[in-house]
Design an enzyme around this catalytic site. Structure first.
Site, PDB file in Angstrom:
ATOM      1  N   LYS A 191      35.077  48.289  -5.726  1.00 54.46           N
ATOM      2  CA  LYS A 191      35.596  46.941  -5.781  1.00 54.46           C
ATOM      3  C   LYS A 191      34.942  46.020  -4.772  1.00 54.46           C
ATOM      4  O   LYS A 191      34.948  44.796  -4.903  1.00 54.46           O
ATOM      5  CB  LYS A 191      37.107  46.975  -5.473  1.00 54.46           C
ATOM      6  N   GLY A 192      34.399  46.601  -3.706  1.00 51.66           N
ATOM      7  CA  GLY A 192      33.961  45.811  -2.555  1.00 51.66           C
ATOM      8  C   GLY A 192      33.027  44.658  -2.875  1.00 51.66           C
ATOM      9  O   GLY A 192      33.144  43.578  -2.300  1.00 51.66           O
ATOM     10  N   ASP A 199      26.188  51.458   4.588  1.00 54.77           N
ATOM     11  CA  ASP A 199      26.596  52.144   5.807  1.00 54.77           C
ATOM     12  C   ASP A 199      25.719  53.389   5.933  1.00 54.77           C
ATOM     13  O   ASP A 199      24.601  53.310   6.421  1.00 54.77           O
ATOM     14  CB  ASP A 199      28.093  52.439   5.647  1.00 54.77           C
ATOM     15  N   PHE A 248      33.704  48.530  12.104  1.00 56.80           N
ATOM     16  CA  PHE A 248      34.343  48.493  10.798  1.00 56.80           C
ATOM     17  C   PHE A 248      34.768  47.065  10.494  1.00 56.80           C
ATOM     18  O   PHE A 248      35.512  46.463  11.257  1.00 56.80           O
ATOM     19  CB  PHE A 248      35.542  49.435  10.733  1.00 56.80           C
ATOM     20  N   ASP A 307      37.476  46.045   2.318  1.00 56.64           N
ATOM     21  CA  ASP A 307      38.870  46.369   2.603  1.00 56.64           C
ATOM     22  C   ASP A 307      39.010  47.387   3.721  1.00 56.64           C
ATOM     23  O   ASP A 307      38.069  48.096   4.070  1.00 56.64           O
ATOM     24  CB  ASP A 307      39.516  46.978   1.357  1.00 56.64           C
ATOM     25  N   ARG A 324      40.771  42.257   1.362  1.00 61.31           N
ATOM     26  CA  ARG A 324      39.651  41.883   0.477  1.00 61.31           C
ATOM     27  C   ARG A 324      39.597  40.382   0.237  1.00 61.31           C
ATOM     28  O   ARG A 324      38.548  39.809  -0.036  1.00 61.31           O
ATOM     29  CB  ARG A 324      39.785  42.582  -0.883  1.00 61.31           C
TER      30      ARG A 324
END
Ligand code: IMP
Ligand code: MG
Length: 178
Positions: free
Chosen positions: A45-46, A105, A155, A162, A168
């Site tokens: 979804k990011g 990442d 982070f 999220d 989000r």
């Protein structure tokens, strides 16, 4: 008593907008042949928020596809295993493909998806586009073709990213301090 963690803005809404415009202009310039199909695949979804903005800054026709990838669960560390869900794409063969993610990442997600799509669908070309990049965390050999911002090993949330499904909808990118 509130359990909401503290947030610190890392990238403002204005900076995000400027950067997405720049990236869209670069991508437009790099795919000049409008007789070739450009398929933008958003890694949900990011990447959905970034992709929605990006495709409107690419000034040529694109076809939008999505897939769902996950390796996190409710933690801030990747589990290392990449779960993919997608419907079959009948259209990738003979097209240029741009794979869009919110953040790179370890690099495992984009590499796993890219390798699988190349093997199964044989696109004419495949490039990687990521809004954020944490190069310090890389464990596989993956360098995205388009990178919005390199960020430190923190982070981050917002602009589609999220923490356990929260944040989000935040319009900026922020560091959370749990
Ligand atoms: P990779 O496979 O380790 O490169 O992880 C990439 C995926 O992990 C991204 O698509 C994000 O969904 C998620 N991710 C990595 N870092 C962060 C972060 O700082 N905040 C939120 N999600 C992250
Ligand atoms: Mg993701």
């Amino acid at each position: 008593m509130s359990t909401t963690p503290k947030k610190k803005t890392l990238i403002s809404r204005e900076d995000i907008e400027r950067k997405v415009k720049e990236m869209g202009a670069q991508i437009t310039a790099d795919y000049p042949d409008k007789t070739r199909k450009l398929i933008v695949i958003s890694v949900l979804k990011g990447a959905m928020v970034f992709t929605a903005d990006l495709i409107r800054e690419i000034k040529r026709p694109v076809v939008l596809e999505v897939l769902i990838a996950g390796s996190y669960g409710a933690k801030t560390e990747s589990s290392g295993e990449v779960n993919l869900k997608y419907f079959s794409f009948d259209t990738l063969k003979g097209a240029d493909v741009l794979l869009v993610d919110d953040i790179t990442d370890t690099g495992r997600t984009l590499l796993a998806i890219g390798e699988r799509l190349k093997k199964e669908y044989h696109p004419l070309s495949l490039k990687y586009c990521t809004f954020l990049d944490k190069p310090a965390r890389r464990v596989v050999d993956l360098q995205a073709d388009y990178i919005g911002y390199e960020i430190p090993d923190e982070f981050v949330v917002g602009y589609g990213l999220d923490f356990a499904e929260d944040y989000r909808d935040l319009p900026e990118i922020a560091i959370i301090e749990p």
